[in-house]
Design a protein around this motif. Structure first.
Motif, PDB file in Angstrom:
ATOM      1  N   THR A   3       0.845  -1.195   0.000  1.00  0.00           N
ATOM      2  CA  THR A   3       0.000   0.000   0.000  1.00  0.00           C
ATOM      3  C   THR A   3       0.881   1.246   0.000  1.00  0.00           C
ATOM      4  O   THR A   3       2.021   1.221   0.453  1.00  0.00           O
ATOM      5  N   SER A  52      -3.751   3.425  -0.167  1.00  0.00           N
ATOM      6  CA  SER A  52      -4.318   2.788  -1.348  1.00  0.00           C
ATOM      7  C   SER A  52      -3.473   1.609  -1.792  1.00  0.00           C
ATOM      8  O   SER A  52      -2.282   1.517  -1.482  1.00  0.00           O
ATOM      9  N   ASP A  53      -4.113   0.708  -2.514  1.00  0.00           N
ATOM     10  CA  ASP A  53      -3.436  -0.460  -3.069  1.00  0.00           C
ATOM     11  C   ASP A  53      -2.498   0.008  -4.188  1.00  0.00           C
ATOM     12  O   ASP A  53      -2.918   0.681  -5.124  1.00  0.00           O
ATOM     13  N   SER A  56      -3.592  -1.681  -7.798  1.00  0.00           N
ATOM     14  CA  SER A  56      -4.885  -1.328  -8.380  1.00  0.00           C
ATOM     15  C   SER A  56      -5.260   0.137  -8.194  1.00  0.00           C
ATOM     16  O   SER A  56      -6.096   0.670  -8.915  1.00  0.00           O
ATOM     17  N   LYS A  58      -6.832   1.238  -5.689  1.00  0.00           N
ATOM     18  CA  LYS A  58      -8.051   1.298  -4.887  1.00  0.00           C
ATOM     19  C   LYS A  58      -7.742   1.783  -3.474  1.00  0.00           C
ATOM     20  O   LYS A  58      -6.792   1.336  -2.839  1.00  0.00           O
ATOM     21  N   ARG A  60      -7.873   1.951   0.329  1.00  0.00           N
ATOM     22  CA  ARG A  60      -8.152   0.981   1.384  1.00  0.00           C
ATOM     23  C   ARG A  60      -8.598   1.665   2.667  1.00  0.00           C
ATOM     24  O   ARG A  60      -9.417   1.132   3.421  1.00  0.00           O
TER      25      ARG A  60
END
Length: 557
Positions: A3, A52-53, A56, A58, A60
């Motif tokens: 992350t 965030s990831d 990806s 995304k 978190r």
């Protein structure tokens, strides 16, 4: 799963939170938030930490870690800030925690201590915080005690202070906190700034000659027009010389480089600086003067070095991947073992540059002048040079003196060649590497030496009438008089000075050069660098020095 963490800075606009900036660290985000809060507009801010990831993108986790504290003092309505503070004991806006009672705002003159106690802050100083000389002295004295490990010492924190124009020459600021400080036009010569935090500092036009900036954090610092000649920036961090701002029309982030108006002609001067191991990845140092600088092992990946003077600079084992050096001069530069993968080097002067062990297969060299070696010259020219060498070595008993008048010798590597006594009238030496070359009593009248590298060259007694030496590198060159010898090689007591009448030396680098007794009548030295140059006894009748740097130069009486 890996992350990444980022810190978004939001401001409240018409009741709606809008993203303004994104930072990698909490410290930088807090500094900018408090800067906005203390500005003229007094904006309400908050900081959102997002995890965030990495693969990806995304999100978190997201949480608010800071919001502007409530303002408890009276509103400023038509009153000056000074009047408001006199009616309230609370600071102007954000309550900044302190480890001891602050000297700000200053006490009334009748009750002020001879040397006021400095501010000791756990957070950044308010933006544009002006300090009196006595307050600055107090901070420096406590910092000195801190450095010496003495009781009562406090590390200097001058973050966001406006110190423009102050003289800190020779001061010890090692390890100080100078985030966002305004030190434009400050005198910082021989100052110890090693391991200091100068993130986003304004050092525009500062005199940093011979300063120690090793290990300093200079990310995002403005060094436009600063003079760093002879300074040490070993292992300094000059990465990310860019600002982040929201793109117009959407919520994405745009990268904006520093913008300078056309009237700002000053360029950062790093000539002779030690930048070995420095981190300059993605930095913006366009049009900088790095003549003779040491960049061994430096990280210059994706750096913008366009139109910079890199003559005689050392880039051994440096990382220049994706760097843009378009229009730069690398005459006589040493790039042995450097990584130049995908670098852009269009229209670069490369005469005499060393690329030993370098893979140039992916380098864009369109329009660059790669230079020539002596062995690439016409056979007749090579014969003349060999005969001249024999003439020199035999003291005139063998060979012949070289006569190369009008020859085209541009961008040839003549490093350490001996042209003593040669006739070189109107020769084209443009961009040639003449480092350590010898021109004792040579006739160079009308020669073209623009952009040539003459660092450490011996030109004693030479005739340089009407020569073009504009933008040439003459650092530590000897243009002084030569002793006249008789037929038996004995000194006659006479000295023959260099003739530079009507020569063009504009923008030339003559730092630490010897020009003793030189005839500079009607010569043009506009914007030339003459620091530590010796012009004792020189004839400067009709000579122009517009914009020249003459500090510490020995000028004729």
């Amino acid at each position: 799963m890996q992350t990444t963490t980022s810190f978004e800075l939001h401001t409240l606009e018409n009741g709606v939170w809008k993203i303004q900036l994104v930072f990698d660290t909490k410290q930088e985000a807090l500094f900018e938030a408090r800067r906005m809060e203390e500005g003229v507009r007094r904006r309400e801010t908050r900081i959102v930490e997002e995890q965030s990831d990495e693969s990806s993108g995304k999100i978190r986790k997201s949480r608010i870690i800071y919001t502007t504290p409530k303002i408890t003092g009276p509103e400023i309505t038509g009153q000056t800030q000074k009047e408001t503070r006199s009616k309230s004991k609370t600071p102007r806006q954000v309550q900044i925690p302190r480890s001891k009672k602050s000297a700000f705002p200053p006490k009334p003159l009748a009750t002020r201590d001879p040397i006021p106690s400095p501010v000791v802050r756990s957070g950044p100083r308010p933006v544009a915080a002006y300090m009196s000389p006595s307050e600055i002295v107090a901070v420096l004295e406590l910092h000195e005690r801190f450095r010496r490990g003495l009781r009562g010492g406090v590390r200097a924190n001058l973050s966001a202070a406006n110190l423009s124009g102050f003289d800190f020459a020779g001061s010890d600021l090692k390890g100080a906190k100078l985030t966002g400080v305004n030190m434009s036009r400050c005198i910082l010569r021989a100052t110890d700034l090693s391991d200091t935090d100068l993130f986003a500092a304004n050092l525009k036009g500062a005199d940093l000659r011979d300063a120690n900036l090793s290990g300093a954090n200079l990310r995002g610092a403005n060094l436009r027009g600063a003079n760093l000649s002879g300074s040490s920036l070993k292992n300094a961090d000059l990465r990310d010389g860019f600002l982040l701002e929201p793109s117009k029309g959407d919520s994405s982030i745009a990268i904006r480089s520093y913008e300078f108006d056309d009237s700002d002609a000053g360029r950062a001067g790093f000539n002779g600086a030690d930048l070995s191991g420095a981190r300059l990845s993605q930095s913006f140092v366009k049009q900088a003067d790095l003549t003779g600088a040491n960049l061994t092992g430096a990280d210059l990946s994706s750096a913008m070095l366009g139109e910079s003077n890199l003559t005689a600079a050392m880039f051994r084992e440096a990382n220049l991947t994706f760097a843009d050096l378009s229009g730069a001069s690398l005459v006589g530069a040493d790039l042995t073992g450097a990584n130049l993968a995908d670098a852009v080097m269009r229209n670069v002067e490369l005469s005499g540059a060393s690329f030993e062990g370098v893979d140039l297969s992916t380098v864009d060299l369109e329009g660059s002048n790669t230079g020539r070696t002596v062995f690439q010259l016409e056979p007749g020219t090579q014969t003349i040079l060999r005969s001249h060498k024999s003439w020199i070595n035999s003291n005139g008993s063998r060979g012949e003196r070289a006569v190369l008048d009008g020859h085209d010798l541009n961008r040839v590597d003549f490093n350490s060649c001996d042209f003593s006594g040669a006739s070189l009238r109107q020769v084209d030496f443009t961009g040639a590497n003449l480092s350590q070359a010898i021109f004792v009593m040579a006739d160079l009248a009308g020669a073209k030496l623009s952009l040539a590298n003459l660092q450490g060259a011996n030109l004693t007694g030479a005739n340089l009438l009407d020569t073009d030496l504009s933008k040439a590198n003459l650092m530590r060159a000897d243009l002084g008089p030569t002793d006249m010898l008789d037929a038996n090689g004995k000194a006659t007591g006479r000295r023959w000075p260099v003739n530079l009448t009507n020569a063009d030396l504009s923008y030339a680098n003559l730092e630490d050069a010897r020009l003793e007794m030189a005839n500079l009548s009607e010569a043009r030295l506009d914007h030339a660098k003459l620091a530590k140059a010796d012009l004792t006894g020189a004839n400067i009748t009709g000579t122009t020095f517009d914009g020249a740097e003459t500090e510490n130069a020995k000028m004729p009486e």
